[in-house]
Scaffold this active site. Structure first.
Site, mmCIF file in Angstrom:
data_model
loop_
_atom_site.group_PDB
_atom_site.id
_atom_site.type_symbol
_atom_site.label_atom_id
_atom_site.label_comp_id
_atom_site.label_asym_id
_atom_site.label_seq_id
_atom_site.Cartn_x
_atom_site.Cartn_y
_atom_site.Cartn_z
ATOM 1 N N PRO A 53 0.840 -1.201 0.000
ATOM 2 C CA PRO A 53 0.000 0.000 0.000
ATOM 3 C C PRO A 53 0.871 1.247 0.000
ATOM 4 O O PRO A 53 1.799 1.367 0.799
ATOM 5 C CB PRO A 53 -0.797 -0.120 1.305
ATOM 6 C CG PRO A 53 -0.712 -1.556 1.691
ATOM 7 C CD PRO A 53 0.602 -2.046 1.181
ATOM 8 N N LEU A 54 0.584 2.162 -0.895
ATOM 9 C CA LEU A 54 1.402 3.364 -1.067
ATOM 10 C C LEU A 54 0.533 4.593 -0.901
ATOM 11 O O LEU A 54 -0.325 4.859 -1.732
ATOM 12 C CB LEU A 54 2.028 3.382 -2.466
ATOM 13 C CG LEU A 54 3.063 2.306 -2.764
ATOM 14 C CD1 LEU A 54 3.221 2.131 -4.255
ATOM 15 C CD2 LEU A 54 4.377 2.679 -2.142
ATOM 16 N N CYS B 252 2.380 2.120 10.757
ATOM 17 C CA CYS B 252 2.478 3.554 10.478
ATOM 18 C C CYS B 252 3.273 4.246 11.581
ATOM 19 O O CYS B 252 2.897 4.176 12.753
ATOM 20 C CB CYS B 252 1.090 4.168 10.366
ATOM 21 S SG CYS B 252 1.115 5.912 9.973
ATOM 22 N N GLY C 70 11.236 -4.324 2.733
ATOM 23 C CA GLY C 70 12.338 -3.406 2.993
ATOM 24 C C GLY C 70 13.521 -3.597 2.067
ATOM 25 O O GLY C 70 14.095 -4.685 1.983
ATOM 26 N N ASP C 71 13.900 -2.546 1.350
ATOM 27 C CA ASP C 71 15.136 -2.493 0.556
ATOM 28 C C ASP C 71 15.157 -3.447 -0.630
ATOM 29 O O ASP C 71 16.228 -3.931 -1.009
ATOM 30 C CB ASP C 71 16.358 -2.770 1.441
ATOM 31 C CG ASP C 71 16.544 -1.712 2.513
ATOM 32 O OD1 ASP C 71 15.838 -0.702 2.453
ATOM 33 O OD2 ASP C 71 17.384 -1.908 3.406
#
Length: 622
Positions: A273-274, A358, A460-461
């Site tokens: 989700p962006l 969040c 992540g990454d």
């Protein structure tokens, strides 16, 4: 080395339009652009001027301590802060010059009647519609009074689903929507474990035994199972789905947790989700490059329960999104459980995700996001409650912990599995780290072992197929392609920097994509945006806004053919370099003016007094 350049050489090249001897021509073009800009300002006026509070703030000293007004008193220099987080004092960038030509809401929502006969009739007070002429002219191009809200249908196929009907919005605002299942769960929470009157601390343990026994008990022994007679009070559950025919067992028998549809996404690529950038047009671009699972932008449950159209727009689903979920944020079991039941009845999704990752203060201080990791009681009530009212799998996204060096995810994940979640996504950073430092994939692997047999996705990454391969070798069930920037909500950067990353992972190769191919991707996004938000002035400017937000990430991509060593790391910030052509160099610029120039190639000139500032400071690093 031959592509490296200084800052002055880089900007001189762009000013010269990529021509070594084009300095004079560039100056002439610049003068013409300035004249055209002044002319547009005279015609349209200052429709995008900043509100008074913003104008007063802009007169204050800037970051470097120098006054922005001539003749103002000089003040001591202020130490420049690190560019991170949100640009909370962005200028007013919402244009309003198209308000006078805006269509009548009755056309854009429910139509103006047959043939427009009632366009010029007065309403209840006898006044006529000020936008009737526009509505009448539009009616000639529409079929039998169909509304704009119904144009997401082509050849009998619904292209975009999960819209908010006006009738449902009215019921939500009048609080006439039935939350029968959620209210039953909340009443059970209010009772102490030993029974008796209301009192004591509410926990999820009072309903735990019932949920566990549901999978072993026969149908007849279920409290709300079996065939039920109509409610003697006459109240009935309101559903937006109209059905015709006999009542079947599926209509009256509640699914047990072990009978719910399984979430089969192990080994698939998940577009996280962006917020802001993860809109429907962008997800369509990623689907075209091979994303298997998509999820809508994070939606706040209280706003959905209030029927806010802007929040419901985050739930829209394109028909090409075959595995689609929505992400909810909330801090209390009552609102989250009711919101889950609302979505379960009104929209089509394959799973629902809870945002417990969040990191921003606005959400954290209200008890949502990462704060739920420290509120185990409320966290359990939310997961159990939402799982009890949903017919689709429930997933959870968390971080390693709240504090930087205190990881607690490995302790929470087994409990989340017991509460009924179908999958967990783990972002390999704590709340204090936000999106800085590297993601801890070793700890993610440890949590994946603790989560078994429940699948765990790592986040992540991930910016190359080597990164994805290393993650899968550690034992995670899949990877969530993500951005790691100071963002409003947990979202992804890898797909924003290079959306073709999904293709690279599936084909196990580095794609030296050309500037023209990248420009074609922007063309597709623009076409999808105009189709989604409209091709009128308002739709064009909304498409431009989201395009510019995305360009603030795209500029971080370094072409494969220019790299000394592969692959590019997600936190590497390259020096100034000249691309293999002018367009490639323009796309590498970190200046807002150059992003606006790219948008003008796709959407035409910007309105007068147009300004843009990225939502996040770290997007346009200096």
């Amino acid at each position: 080395q031959r592509f490296l350049a200084t800052k002055e050489q880089f900007h001189a090249y762009l000013r010269a339009r990529g021509e070594p001897d084009g300095q004079a021509e560039a100056e002439g073009e610049k003068e013409k652009e300035q004249e055209a800009k002044e002319k547009r300002e005279e015609e349209v006026g200052s429709c995008q001027s900043e509100p008074p509070a913003k104008r007063l703030r802009s007169e204050d000293p800037g970051e470097d301590g120098e006054s922005q007004e001539d003749g103002a008193e000089e003040k001591e220099p202020v130490e420049r802060k690190r560019a991170r987080g949100q640009n909370k004092s962005r200028p007013c960038m919402k244009p309003n010059h198209y308000e006078q030509n805006r269509l009548c809401p009755s056309v854009t929502q429910v139509g103006h009647g047959e043939g427009g006969a009632d366009l010029f009739r007065g309403g209840a007070g006898g006044s006529s519609c000020s936008r009737a002429v526009l509505a009448l002219s539009l009616g000639k191009h529409m079929e039998d009074g169909a509304s704009l809200g119904q144009t997401h249908r082509r050849e009998g196929k619904v292209l975009v689903s999960n819209s908010l009907p006006k009738e449902l919005q009215h019921r939500l605002r009048k609080r006439r929507f039935s939350f029968r299942k959620a209210e039953e769960y909340l009443r059970a929470l209010a009772k102490p474990p030993g029974g008796g009157e209301k009192g004591g601390k509410a926990t999820g343990s009072s309903v735990e035994g019932q949920e566990l026994s549901n999978c072993t008990a026969p149908r007849e022994s279920l409290g709300d199972g079996g065939l039920q007679s109509p409610d003697p009070t006459g109240s009935e559950e309101v559903s937006s789905i109209k059905t015709i025919g006999p009542v079947t067992d599926e209509d009256v028998i509640k699914l047990r947790s072990c009978e719910k549809r399984k979430l089969e996404i192990q080994g698939k690529l998940y577009l996280a989700p962006l917020t802001t950038c993860g809109n429907l047009p962008f997800r369509r671009v990623c689907k075209g490059f091979g994303a298997d699972v998509t999820c809508g932008e994070m939606a706040v449950c209280t706003n959905l329960l209030q029927g806010q159209a802007s929040e419901w727009a985050l739930l829209k689903r394109h028909h090409t999104e075959d595995l689609f979920g929505v992400q909810l944020e909330g801090a209390f079991p009552d609102t989250m459980t009711k919101c889950a039941e609302l979505l379960n009845q009104t929209i089509e999704v394959d799973f629902v995700d809870i945002n417990v990752g969040c990191p921003i203060d606005l959400v954290y201080k209200k008890g949502g996001g990462c704060a739920l990791m420290t509120r185990a009681n409320k966290f359990e009530q939310i997961v159990r409650g939402m799982n009890s009212v949903l017919d689709v799998p429930l997933t959870v996204k968390i971080r390693t912990g709240v504090q930087e060096k205190v990881n607690v995810a490995h302790k929470i994940i087994p409990r989340i599995r017991e509460w009924g979640a179908a999958m967990v996504t783990l972002h390999g950073r704590s709340r204090e780290q936000r999106y800085t430092r590297s993601a801890d994939w070793e700890y993610i692997a440890e949590c994946a072992r603790a989560a078994r047999p429940m699948p765990l996705f790592g986040n992540g990454d991930i910016l190359s197929y080597e990164d994805a391969n290393r993650a899968l070798e550690l034992g995670v069930s899949g990877v969530m392609i993500a951005r790691q920037v100071a963002a409003l909500f947990c979202a992804c950067r890898g797909a924003l920097i290079k959306p073709w990353l999904f293709t690279e992972i599936k084909e196990q190769r580095h794609w030296d994509i050309s500037s023209s191919q990248r420009f074609d991707i922007l063309k597709d996004f623009t076409n999808y945006g105009l189709e989604h938000w409209g091709s009128d002035t308002q739709g064009v400017e909304k498409t431009r806004k989201f395009l510019l937000e995305w360009l603030s990430f795209l500029c971080r991509y370094i072409p494969v053919g220019l790299l000394e060593h592969l692959p590019q790391k997600i936190n590497e910030r390259p020096p100034y370099y000249l691309g293999r052509d002018y367009l490639e160099t323009l796309m590498a610029s970190q200046n807002v003016e150059d992003w606006i120039k790219i948008s003008e190639l796709l959407l035409g000139p910007v309105p007068a007094n147009f300004t843009f500032l990225p939502k996040h400071k770290a997007n346009s690093y200096r």
